[in-house]
Design a protein around this motif. Structure first.
Motif, PDB file in Angstrom:
ATOM      1  N   VAL A  62       0.862  -1.183   0.000  1.00 31.54           N
ATOM      2  CA  VAL A  62       0.000   0.000   0.000  1.00 31.54           C
ATOM      3  C   VAL A  62       0.899   1.233   0.000  1.00 31.54           C
ATOM      4  N   PRO A  63       0.884   2.037  -1.069  1.00 31.75           N
ATOM      5  CA  PRO A  63       1.743   3.223  -1.118  1.00 31.75           C
ATOM      6  C   PRO A  63       1.406   4.191   0.020  1.00 31.75           C
ATOM      7  N   VAL A  64       2.458   4.746   0.621  1.00 34.95           N
ATOM      8  CA  VAL A  64       2.291   5.713   1.707  1.00 34.95           C
ATOM      9  C   VAL A  64       2.871   7.073   1.330  1.00 34.95           C
ATOM     10  N   LYS A  65       4.063   7.071   0.711  1.00 37.02           N
ATOM     11  CA  LYS A  65       4.694   8.337   0.318  1.00 37.02           C
ATOM     12  C   LYS A  65       5.585   8.090  -0.881  1.00 37.02           C
ATOM     13  N   LYS A  66       5.585   9.064  -1.821  1.00 39.63           N
ATOM     14  CA  LYS A  66       6.419   8.991  -3.014  1.00 39.63           C
ATOM     15  C   LYS A  66       7.416  10.143  -3.022  1.00 39.63           C
ATOM     16  N   ASP A  67       8.511   9.965  -3.782  1.00 34.76           N
ATOM     17  CA  ASP A  67       9.481  11.049  -3.922  1.00 34.76           C
ATOM     18  C   ASP A  67       9.079  11.960  -5.080  1.00 34.76           C
ATOM     19  N   GLU A  68       9.966  12.921  -5.406  1.00 32.33           N
ATOM     20  CA  GLU A  68       9.632  13.894  -6.441  1.00 32.33           C
ATOM     21  C   GLU A  68       9.530  13.273  -7.826  1.00 32.33           C
ATOM     22  N   HIS A  69      10.047  12.040  -7.993  1.00 30.23           N
ATOM     23  CA  HIS A  69       9.968  11.346  -9.271  1.00 30.23           C
ATOM     24  C   HIS A  69       8.784  10.386  -9.345  1.00 30.23           C
ATOM     25  N   GLY A  70       7.987  10.356  -8.293  1.00 29.71           N
ATOM     26  CA  GLY A  70       6.836   9.466  -8.272  1.00 29.71           C
ATOM     27  C   GLY A  70       7.161   8.053  -7.826  1.00 29.71           C
ATOM     28  N   LEU A  71       8.364   7.820  -7.287  1.00 28.19           N
ATOM     29  CA  LEU A  71       8.758   6.498  -6.819  1.00 28.19           C
ATOM     30  C   LEU A  71       8.416   6.335  -5.345  1.00 28.19           C
ATOM     31  N   ASP A  72       7.970   5.131  -4.973  1.00 27.85           N
ATOM     32  CA  ASP A  72       7.622   4.873  -3.583  1.00 27.85           C
ATOM     33  C   ASP A  72       8.862   4.946  -2.693  1.00 27.85           C
ATOM     34  N   ILE A  73       8.780   5.748  -1.635  1.00 28.80           N
ATOM     35  CA  ILE A  73       9.847   5.771  -0.637  1.00 28.80           C
ATOM     36  C   ILE A  73       9.348   5.234   0.699  1.00 28.80           C
ATOM     37  N   SER A  74       8.028   5.034   0.807  1.00 33.64           N
ATOM     38  CA  SER A  74       7.465   4.394   1.991  1.00 33.64           C
ATOM     39  C   SER A  74       6.179   3.686   1.590  1.00 33.64           C
ATOM     40  N   VAL A  75       6.044   2.443   2.019  1.00 36.82           N
ATOM     41  CA  VAL A  75       4.832   1.666   1.739  1.00 36.82           C
ATOM     42  C   VAL A  75       4.471   0.853   2.976  1.00 36.82           C
ATOM     43  N   MET A  76       3.213   0.447   3.056  1.00 31.64           N
ATOM     44  CA  MET A  76       2.837  -0.581   4.014  1.00 31.64           C
ATOM     45  C   MET A  76       3.098  -1.910   3.317  1.00 31.64           C
ATOM     46  N   SER A  77       3.983  -2.692   3.875  1.00 29.82           N
ATOM     47  CA  SER A  77       4.432  -3.918   3.212  1.00 29.82           C
ATOM     48  C   SER A  77       3.280  -4.898   3.032  1.00 29.82           C
ATOM     49  N   ALA A  78       3.442  -5.780   2.063  1.00 27.28           N
ATOM     50  CA  ALA A  78       2.443  -6.814   1.822  1.00 27.28           C
ATOM     51  C   ALA A  78       2.272  -7.679   3.072  1.00 27.28           C
ATOM     52  N   ALA A  79       1.041  -8.066   3.352  1.00 32.59           N
ATOM     53  CA  ALA A  79       0.756  -8.851   4.549  1.00 32.59           C
ATOM     54  C   ALA A  79       1.532 -10.167   4.556  1.00 32.59           C
ATOM     55  N   HIS A  80       1.682 -10.784   3.394  1.00 31.65           N
ATOM     56  CA  HIS A  80       2.403 -12.052   3.307  1.00 31.65           C
ATOM     57  C   HIS A  80       3.835 -11.898   3.803  1.00 31.65           C
ATOM     58  N   LEU A  81       4.526 -10.837   3.362  1.00 34.59           N
ATOM     59  CA  LEU A  81       5.909 -10.621   3.770  1.00 34.59           C
ATOM     60  C   LEU A  81       5.995 -10.265   5.253  1.00 34.59           C
ATOM     61  N   GLN A  82       5.062  -9.473   5.741  1.00 38.93           N
ATOM     62  CA  GLN A  82       5.067  -9.147   7.166  1.00 38.93           C
ATOM     63  C   GLN A  82       4.902 -10.407   8.009  1.00 38.93           C
ATOM     64  N   ALA A  83       4.027 -11.298   7.569  1.00 38.58           N
ATOM     65  CA  ALA A  83       3.819 -12.543   8.312  1.00 38.58           C
ATOM     66  C   ALA A  83       5.080 -13.397   8.324  1.00 38.58           C
ATOM     67  N   VAL A  84       5.727 -13.509   7.181  1.00 35.45           N
ATOM     68  CA  VAL A  84       6.966 -14.296   7.096  1.00 35.45           C
ATOM     69  C   VAL A  84       8.010 -13.756   8.058  1.00 35.45           C
ATOM     70  N   MET A  85       8.182 -12.436   8.086  1.00 28.13           N
ATOM     71  CA  MET A  85       9.207 -11.849   8.941  1.00 28.13           C
ATOM     72  C   MET A  85       8.871 -11.992  10.423  1.00 28.13           C
ATOM     73  N   LEU A  86       7.593 -11.872  10.762  1.00 29.52           N
ATOM     74  CA  LEU A  86       7.219 -12.044  12.159  1.00 29.52           C
ATOM     75  C   LEU A  86       7.415 -13.491  12.607  1.00 29.52           C
ATOM     76  N   GLU A  87       7.152 -14.439  11.729  1.00 30.36           N
ATOM     77  CA  GLU A  87       7.433 -15.838  12.065  1.00 30.36           C
ATOM     78  C   GLU A  87       8.939 -16.049  12.227  1.00 30.36           C
ATOM     79  N   GLN A  88       9.742 -15.428  11.367  1.00 30.79           N
ATOM     80  CA  GLN A  88      11.192 -15.514  11.523  1.00 30.79           C
ATOM     81  C   GLN A  88      11.652 -14.931  12.858  1.00 30.79           C
ATOM     82  N   ALA A  89      10.994 -13.855  13.280  1.00 28.54           N
ATOM     83  CA  ALA A  89      11.413 -13.166  14.500  1.00 28.54           C
ATOM     84  C   ALA A  89      11.139 -13.982  15.756  1.00 28.54           C
ATOM     85  N   GLY A  90      10.067 -14.766  15.765  1.00 29.14           N
ATOM     86  CA  GLY A  90       9.757 -15.571  16.943  1.00 29.14           C
ATOM     87  C   GLY A  90       9.538 -14.722  18.187  1.00 29.14           C
TER      88      GLY A  90
END
Length: 401
Positions: A62-90
């Protein structure tokens, strides 16, 4: 994402329940605690201007903020990736956790995991992002999460030591602060970029350094501030580019572009094409002059470059030639076969080197989790270990068993 009944498409509770079921089905969520966190946190409240269907899609950011060129510099990460990382974190109840890279939603998930006796701090370099995260956290009922405006390169020493440090931007290096602020038995989960290839790596302490056997494919916006990557990029023509962070790799745009206009050399390895995330990590660390080749859909549709380059493919580069991986259907190699496309005067030599690596990986390392990744902090030795990459703050060394 799994199909959702039209009658529930505007109901965030139903969408969230479907998301959790899909995360379980895809093995992104494997523990009851992480499943409960995703079920509890209203993801859509951290994306108030986003359609509900996008907010709860497993694989879309989910885009949150873009730079002056229209490129994403902040996003809400995909839920799938967040879940993977939280499982890795334990993460366990009562822990102290530092998140580097704020958005709000992931910090809320972490707060659910640590419970009322735990503590969560989230830090970001961008005032807009911190203010937005604070507002969303408060609105969703997670006022206990601490938000900090600072460069994540330095961590947040006032709250150290942390049982877990989770980085949510692609990091080119591991600064001393992250190791220094980690508890003795702590864990650092970081999307680390090595020769253009990013993996979410769960590190444990190993003496003065770090070691990991847990790494998963990841895509993140790059780190800002002191920890920003210093990559070199070359645009060969509209829709075709190469990039590398290896200073040894020659990037002559004109010569490489000319090579693409020469006849292609296509050779096949006779080995299966599968587990591409494992294979790409191996190639990135073993190619003698590595880069990543990127091509747009228009260029691929025109037949100049193979579809493997759409998301970036490991390439072998010389002053005037280029080689990269492709595939074809072949029942004799379990469905698909790995091959090499090469262009330019040195295409034969580059193809030979690439094919040898494809065959070596298939014969000796073709399985998931075969790599051990170490980070060795401090000055570089006079001779780098095999399969290692020099960073600003140390060395990333990878071995395959």
């Amino acid at each position: 994402m799994t199909a959702i009944d039209d009658s529930t498409v505007r109901d965030p509770d139903a969408l969230r329940a479907d998301m959790v079921r899909a995360l379980r089905d895809q093995d992104a969520v494997t523990s009851e605690s992480v499943a409960a966190a995703f079920a509890a946190v209203p993801r859509h409240q951290f994306a108030p201007d986003t359609p509900l269907e996008l907010a709860y899609d497993l694989h879309r950011t989910v885009p949150v903020k873009k730079d002056e060129h229209g490129l994403d510099i902040s996003v809400m990460s995909a839920a799938h990736l967040q879940a993977v990382m939280l499982e890795q974190a334990g993460i366990e109840p009562g822990m102290k956790v530092l998140e580097i890279g704020s958005g709000g939603y992931n910090a809320a998930l972490i707060q659910e995991l640590v419970g009322s006796d735990g503590a969560v701090t989230t830090v970001d370099i961008d005032r807009d992002i911190v203010d937005r995260a604070r507002l969303c956290l408060d609105d969703a009922g997670y006022g206990q999460v601490k938000t900090v405006l600072a460069d994540g390169e330095a961590g947040v020493p006032g709250g150290a030591p942390y049982d877990r440090i989770i980085v949510t931007a692609a990091a080119w290096d591991i600064p001393p602060s992250w190791i220094g602020e980690l508890a003795e038995k702590g864990r650092l989960v970081v999307p680390l970029t090595v020769r253009g290839t990013t993996r979410s790596i769960a590190f444990h302490r190993d003496g003065e350094g770090l070691v990991s056997h847990s790494y998963r494919l990841a895509r993140f916006v790059p780190m800002q501030g002191e920890g920003a990557a210093k990559e070199r990029k070359a645009l060969l023509r509209d829709g075709v580019a190469v990039q590398t962070d290896d200073e040894r790799v020659p990037l002559d745009s004109e010569a490489l572009n000319h090579a693409l206009d020469s006849p292609r050399l296509l050779r096949w390895s006779g080995t299966p094409y599968d587990l591409p995330d494992e294979l790409e990590l191996y190639l990135a660390l073993n190619l003698s002059s590595p880069a990543r080749l990127h091509a747009s859909q228009d260029v691929v549709d025109g037949g100049l470059v193979e579809a493997s380059a759409l998301l970036g493919v490991p390439a072998l580069i010389s002053e005037d030639s280029i080689a990269y991986r492709t595939r074809r259907e072949n029942e004799d190699t379990d469905g698909f076969e790995s091959g090499v496309v090469a262009h330019g005067p040195q295409s034969e030599a580059l193809a030979d080197e690439y094919l040898k690596l494809l065959r070596r990986w298939a014969e000796n390392h073709r399985r998931r989790g075969a790599a051990t990744i170490r980070f060795l902090p401090g000055p570089a030795p006079s001779t780098l270990p095999e399969n290692s990459v020099l960073k600003r703050h140390g060395i990333v060394a990878v071995s395959w068993h």
